[in-house]
Scaffold this active site. Structure first.
Site, PDB file in Angstrom:
ATOM      1  CG  ASP A   1      90.216 -49.472  70.860  1.00 48.64           C
ATOM      2  OD1 ASP A   1      89.512 -50.156  70.079  1.00 48.64           O
ATOM      3  OD2 ASP A   1      90.360 -49.750  72.062  1.00 48.64           O
TER       4      ASP A   1
ATOM      5  CB  SER B   1      92.126 -53.262  79.122  1.00 54.94           C
ATOM      6  OG  SER B   1      91.055 -53.796  78.383  1.00 54.94           O
TER       7      SER B   1
ATOM      8  CG  PHE C   1      89.280 -42.879  79.652  1.00 53.78           C
ATOM      9  CD1 PHE C   1      88.843 -42.038  78.639  1.00 53.78           C
ATOM     10  CD2 PHE C   1      89.330 -44.245  79.403  1.00 53.78           C
ATOM     11  CE1 PHE C   1      88.446 -42.557  77.406  1.00 53.78           C
ATOM     12  CE2 PHE C   1      88.938 -44.761  78.175  1.00 53.78           C
ATOM     13  CZ  PHE C   1      88.494 -43.926  77.171  1.00 53.78           C
TER      14      PHE C   1
ATOM     15  CD  GLU D   1      86.495 -43.088  83.592  1.00 54.93           C
ATOM     16  OE1 GLU D   1      85.622 -42.188  83.646  1.00 54.93           O
ATOM     17  OE2 GLU D   1      86.328 -44.137  82.931  1.00 54.93           O
TER      18      GLU D   1
ATOM     19  NE  ARG E   1      97.924 -54.408  77.317  1.00 52.53           N
ATOM     20  CZ  ARG E   1      96.833 -54.935  76.808  1.00 52.53           C
ATOM     21  NH1 ARG E   1      95.691 -54.863  77.452  1.00 52.53           N
ATOM     22  NH2 ARG E   1      96.866 -55.530  75.639  1.00 52.53           N
TER      23      ARG E   1
ATOM     24  CG  HIS F   1      95.240 -49.341  76.677  1.00 51.89           C
ATOM     25  ND1 HIS F   1      95.444 -50.108  77.800  1.00 51.89           N
ATOM     26  CD2 HIS F   1      94.695 -50.157  75.753  1.00 51.89           C
ATOM     27  CE1 HIS F   1      95.033 -51.346  77.565  1.00 51.89           C
ATOM     28  NE2 HIS F   1      94.593 -51.411  76.334  1.00 51.89           N
TER      29      HIS F   1
ATOM     30  NE  ARG G   1      95.523 -53.322  72.582  1.00 51.27           N
ATOM     31  CZ  ARG G   1      95.622 -53.708  71.309  1.00 51.27           C
ATOM     32  NH1 ARG G   1      96.300 -52.968  70.444  1.00 51.27           N
ATOM     33  NH2 ARG G   1      95.046 -54.814  70.893  1.00 51.27           N
TER      34      ARG G   1
END
Ligand code: TPP
Ligand code: MG
Lengths: 313, 273
Positions: A115, A35, A81, A56, A8, A107, A165
């Site tokens: 998470d 992020s 998402f 989204e 990322r 992610h 991530r």
């Protein structure tokens, strides 16, 4: 120790360079720019950055509209998402009209870590791969990521780029040549082919070292493009080695393992095993612990390799 | 002005005749919501929008997004009337190999700006177009028009798009809501009430205009007001009658998604003569 960079981060940096070179590039995010690392682009080109809020579905279809008037939109959010909440927008507003939208989803996989399962996408490759006309990139390191972002901007049509991530080792040198749809043989071998994608490429290389110490010669194929799959390279590897292990930070259902199994069962069946998340959701933990927990380590790959070699006639 | 109105009324009548003829030939499709939007579409295609049918991809053109994609016949009829393709091609609607797909397909038919059919997505695409055009064109940017159904606005994504368009002050975007108070399972206010609509859109920072969607003069005036509105997107909430222009189809929920039989085609065309 080799240098580690999260894909990322490589994405965020390359996006800024791309934005300088190509004024048609615009970026959308859904309140995750810090992020997903699109915030560097936002700071440099605020006019070409759209924070769409936590919405989204609207983000993906807005990206479609931007593409329809000639822009090259990169839409970013977490992989869960992007491909889950906005699936039908990707299907009907992006892929069906073959619009020039790039979905850079971060992610992905269990290395999201603490998470937990709600945020760890283990099914996104399967979902995106099923869409007609979608190109699917899963870069293994920072160098591949930068190249994949450049390639995505060149491709006319929808592209899904799967990013992670956590930091991963840099495998390629500056001279690395990324050709969309062409898998890269990182290590030659004759006893077993380790076919890997994303962060599991580095793990497969480690497994090949372990196997070498036992006198087993493992070929390592880096499949950075899941779709279109490099059928030729996959069949060649299977032909050469007579046994295959696939490795991905994704469900064994529908991802790289499935794609390879589909290909080999039609063209050149050989003993095969899939390393991946075994039809379950992720959970909280440290990324390293989770890789261990879900069987995504060099030890697991090496063990699978011994098994498929034993099955050879 | 009276001449212009008469001209646009005649175009709307021609569009309605095409709708009936092509649906009769196709044997399936959606007459109700196509007919209710005919006057709005007539004004957009024959007065409002800058278009070049000879050069359908001319970058300077305005854009139309049929968010309620099942009303494809009204769009196809307008495109054929405008000269994008021969009117005979309307008879290929919904047939294998046709450019006139059951729902609009931008990859197949020039003049279609966005593929739609899955309700609730077209306003977002129109927003993206308006944002992109504004980036290049600034104040004088091309305008984008999106036609929504009143049942369609039950989709959550519509309100995501509404919020974003208000937030980004996209004043080159105009939505038109075909408020015919019918959807598939019955009246909109029975299935899932969407009222009060004007208050909702105002609360999302849109300029709201309410009109009779079959009064050409009112449609023209509303479009003018939308074009003059700065710093906000505009929505024209147009009260309409589903099936408008064909007596036996008007306000009948059953004519949402059923094609007329040959004798019904004949009667409808007589009424629209
Ligand atoms: C996402 C989605 N859900 C369901 C449908 C099926 N559908 C087609 S038309 C329609 C009713 C639309 O009602 P409205 O928006 O009021 O359109 P109109 O009355 O103008 O025809 C439905 C539910 C669809 N096309 N897309
Ligand atoms: Mg309706």
């Amino acid at each position: 120790m080799t240098k580690k960079i999260a894909t990322r981060d490589a994405y965020g940096q390359e996006l800024v360079r791309l934005g300088a070179d190509n004024k048609d590039v615009v970026v959308l995010d859904a309140d995750l720019s810090k992020s997903t690392k699109t915030h560097d682009f936002m700071k440099n080109y605020p006019d070409r950055f759209f924070n769409m809020g936590i919405a989204e579905s609207n983000m993906m279809a807005t990206a479609a509209g931007l593409a329809a008037v000639g822009k090259i939109p990169f839409a970013s959010t977490f992989a869960v998402f992007a491909t889950g909440r906005a699936f039908e927008q990707i299907r009907n507003s992006i892929c069906y009209p073959r619009l020039n939208v790039k979905i850079a989803a971060t992610h992905a996989g269990v290395t999201v870590g603490e998470d937990g399962g709600s945020h760890q996408s283990v099914e996104d490759i399967a979902i995106m791969r099923a869409l007609p006309g979608m190109t699917v990139f899963v870069p293994a390191d920072a160098v591949e990521t930068a190249a994949a972002i450049r390639a995505a901007a060149e491709i006319k049509g929808p592209v899904y780029i799967r990013l992670g991530r956590s930091g991963v080792p840099v495998l390629h040198g500056e001279d690395f040549k990324f050709i969309p749809g062409e898998a890269v043989t990182l290590r030659e071998g004759t006893d077993v082919a380790l076919i890997a994608t994303g962060i599991m490429v580095a793990v497969a290389l480690e497994a090949a070292e372990t196997l070498a110490a036992e006198g087993i010669s493992a070929l390592v194929l880096d499949v950075h493009t899941i779709k279109p799959l490099d059928i030729f390279a996959v069949v060649e590897a299977a032909r050469k080695c007579g046994a295959v292990v696939t490795a991905e930070e994704h469900s064994i259902i529908g991802g790289l393992g499935s794609a390879v199994a589909e290909t080999l069962s039609e063209h050149h069946p050989v003993p095969m095993q899939r390393i991946g998340v075994r039809d379950t959701f992720g959970e909280s933990g440290k990324p390293e612990e989770l890789l261990q927990h879900f069987g995504l380590t060099a030890t697991h790959i090496a063990e699978a390799a011994r098994k498929v070699i034993a099955k050879k006639k | 002005m009276d001449q212009k109105i008469a001209f646009l009324q005649e175009r709307a009548r021609a569009i309605r005749r095409h709708i009936i003829t092509m649906l009769g030939e196709a044997g399936s499709g959606h007459p109700g919501g196509s007919l209710s939007a005919a006057d709005i579409v007539s004004v957009l295609f024959f007065d409002t929008m800058k278009l070049d049918p000879e050069n359908p991809h001319w970058p300077g053109r305005d854009r139309f997004v049929l968010s309620k994609g099942h009303a494809a016949p009204v769009l196809y009829a307008a495109l054929a009337e405008k000269g994008y393709f021969p009117q005979e091609e309307l008879l290929t609607l919904r047939k294998l190999g046709s450019r006139l797909q059951g729902h609009p397909d931008m990859k197949k038919l020039p003049g279609v700006e966005m593929s739609t059919g899955s309700l609730g997505q077209g306003l977002s695409a129109a927003l993206g177009m308006a944002l992109g055009l504004r980036l290049d064109g600034g104040e004088g940017a091309q305008r984008v028009y999106a036609l929504l159904g009143d049942g369609e606005v039950q989709e959550g994504q519509i309100w995501e798009a509404a919020m974003a368009a208000g937030h980004f002050k996209v004043d080159n975007l105009t939505a038109i809501l075909d408020y015919n108070n019918l959807q598939i399972d019955g009246p909109v206010d029975v299935v899932m009430n969407v009222a009060p609509l004007a208050d909702k859109w105002r609360a999302f920072n849109w300029h709201v205009i309410e009109i009779d969607g079959h009064d050409i003069g009112q449609i023209l005036k509303a479009i003018e007001e939308a074009q003059a509105t700065k710093g906000k997107p505009t929505i024209i909430i147009a009260r309409t009658i589903k099936g408008k222009g064909v007596s036996f189809m008007e306000n009948q929920v059953g004519w949402h998604g059923n094609a007329p039989k040959p004798e019904q085609v004949e009667q409808a065309l007589k009424e629209l003569a």
